[in-house]
Design a protein around this motif. Structure first.
Motif: not given
Ligand code: FAD
Length: 402
Positions: A134-135, A137, A143, A180, A383, A386-388, A392
């Motif tokens: 599932w792509a 991010t 987020s 990710w 992990a 933060i995953e999926d 918060e």
């Molecule tokens: C083990 C693992 C597996 C994953 N698998 C997949 C996958 O299969 N496919 C895929 O596409 N992605 C995947 N991800 C990615 C995951 O969905 C993202 O890491 C996640 O959505 C957070 O995005 P980010 O890392 O860019 O953090 P950011 O969005 O940059 O967030 C950073 C911080 O800011 C806070 N924040 C951001 N926006 C807001 C808001 N609007 N309100 C309040 N707080 C906010 C967040 O809570 C966080 O603390 C995976 C991640 C992990 C760790």
């Protein structure tokens, strides 16, 4: 008594499958997960000689996936219950491998949804070896892509990293998804959630099925991370990749509903998975506390350790019951509820982290050593918060449904 025994409603068949899966988790997945976790270079996890492939093959030999298809003899409720049992057991063995197995199966579900004969024949045929992912991010949007209740979701001035544009009877995809993407480095197909060119921002997205052997698709190196190291993750790049219009199975008008559905499935699923991790940590801690002697008696005879163990037990059981209820309801009611799925995911992942952290405390210094199994569970569970979706941000989305 463990939560395996505390399940009066299990049928004989369910109990037998649970026992089989538990054995598979204990004898195959956990040892493989621990070995893969210790590999220094994440590239080795996807090496042709890697245990990852052995686990895929051995899991297929169990024939479990066939039981979960709509054409099995089971009713939808039985299928959903069984799915929860299976996921919890697999994750009890190793969450990284359990998640890799689950993402692998995504190709099947989305090909079936597409109704496209060629996609179904390739990605949903019984016994096929295709690997899904599932792509969604993006490097600049994590987020952002999930927080569908927030105003920015409709803001066309925020520029996505991956865009599809219509060109005759095709879509042309350009850009990238972030490092990710689970199974990204090994996937043979992607369920791509991207933005469609236009003025509707993330809300104007599309869901495309993209075979990874199309011209213009390439992949990054597997990501090096602290937990779930058996789960390969990496970028996917799209350089003017052309797909038939029919492969875009959801468009701007239906995208929000598709994302809601995917988030509901993924969050329900994550809840069950991390209830399994919580139980793994509790089981190990309970066993260790019975064996480790301090002050002339096993540490489980000390009052504070007893209290700690009971607190862990209560969390594991409430997580397990709640996520199972959500998984069954969301897969059978015809009225799946995203906020319950999010409650399950955010609660169970938090419980898994807390229980794994308490397990480390019960192991004392040994808990910090990589020679013992609990520090890995703590990293795996960390992990998951933060995953999926960060817990918060998911909670903000869930709150909009209250
Ligand atoms: C083990 C693992 C597996 C994953 N698998 C997949 C996958 O299969 N496919 C895929 O596409 N992605 C995947 N991800 C990615 C995951 O969905 C993202 O890491 C996640 O959505 C957070 O995005 P980010 O890392 O860019 O953090 P950011 O969005 O940059 O967030 C950073 C911080 O800011 C806070 N924040 C951001 N926006 C807001 C808001 N609007 N309100 C309040 N707080 C906010 C967040 O809570 C966080 O603390 C995976 C991640 C992990 C760790």
């Amino acid at each position: 008594m463990s939560s395996i025994d505390f399940e009066v409603e299990l049928t004989d068949v369910e109990r037998e499958i649970q026992t089989t899966l538990h054995r598979f988790a204990a004898e195959e997945m956990r040892p493989a997960g621990e070995k893969l976790d210790k590999l220094h270079d994440p590239q080795d996890v996807i090496d042709p000689a890697s245990l990852l492939w052995e686990i895929f093959d051995k899991y297929d030999e169990l024939g479990i996936a066939d039981l979960q298809t709509a054409d099995s003899d089971l009713t939808p409720v039985q299928r959903a219950r069984l799915q929860a049992i299976i996921l919890e057991e697999l994750a009890w063995g190793d969450s990284g491998l359990a998640l890799s197995l689950a993402c692998r199966g995504m190709g099947r579900m989305y090909s079936m949804l597409s109704g496209q004969k060629d996609l179904i024949e390739r990605f949903a045929a019984p016994g096929n070896k295709e690997i899904g992912c599932w792509a969604i991010t993006e490097p600049d949007h994590g987020s952002d892509t999930l927080a569908m209740s927030e105003p920015h979701f409709k803001d066309a001035s925020i520029k996505p990293n991956c865009v599809a544009r219509k060109d005759g009877d095709e879509y042309v995809i350009h850009g990238q998804k972030s490092s990710w993407v689970s199974n990204g480095p090994i996937a043979t197909m992607a369920t791509l959630f991207c933005t469609i060119e236009g003025d509707r921002g993330f809300e104007g997205g599309g869901v495309a099925i993209v075979p990874m052997d199309l011209a213009g698709v390439s992949k990054g190196k597997p990501l090096d991370k602290i937990g779930q190291r058996a789960l390969p993750q990496g970028e996917i790049f799209f350089d003017e990749v052309r797909i038939p219009e029919a492969y875009m199975i959801s468009n701007q008008d239906t995208y929000a509903a598709s994302l809601n559905m995917q988030l509901t499935i993924a969050n329900s699923f994550m809840g069950v998975t991390f209830a399994g991790v919580a139980r793994a940590a509790f089981d190990l801690a309970r066993q260790y506390a019975a064996e480790r002697v301090q002050g002339g008696k096993p540490i489980n005879q000390h009052q504070s350790v007893k209290l700690r163990l009971f607190d862990m037990f209560r969390k594991v059981e409430t997580a397990s019951s709640f996520c199972r209820k959500v998984q069954i309801y969301n897969n059978t009611s015809g009225d799946a509820k995203l906020h319950y799925a999010i409650a399950s995911k955010t609660y169970c992942t938090k419980v898994a982290f807390e229980v794994a952290s308490e397990a480390v405390q019960i192991y004392g210094g040994n808990g910090l050593s990589r020679e013992y199994p609990v520090e890995k569970l703590m990293r795996d569970a960390r992990a998951s918060m933060i995953e999926d979706g960060c817990n918060e941000v998911l909670s903000i989305v869930g709150a909009a449904h209250l």
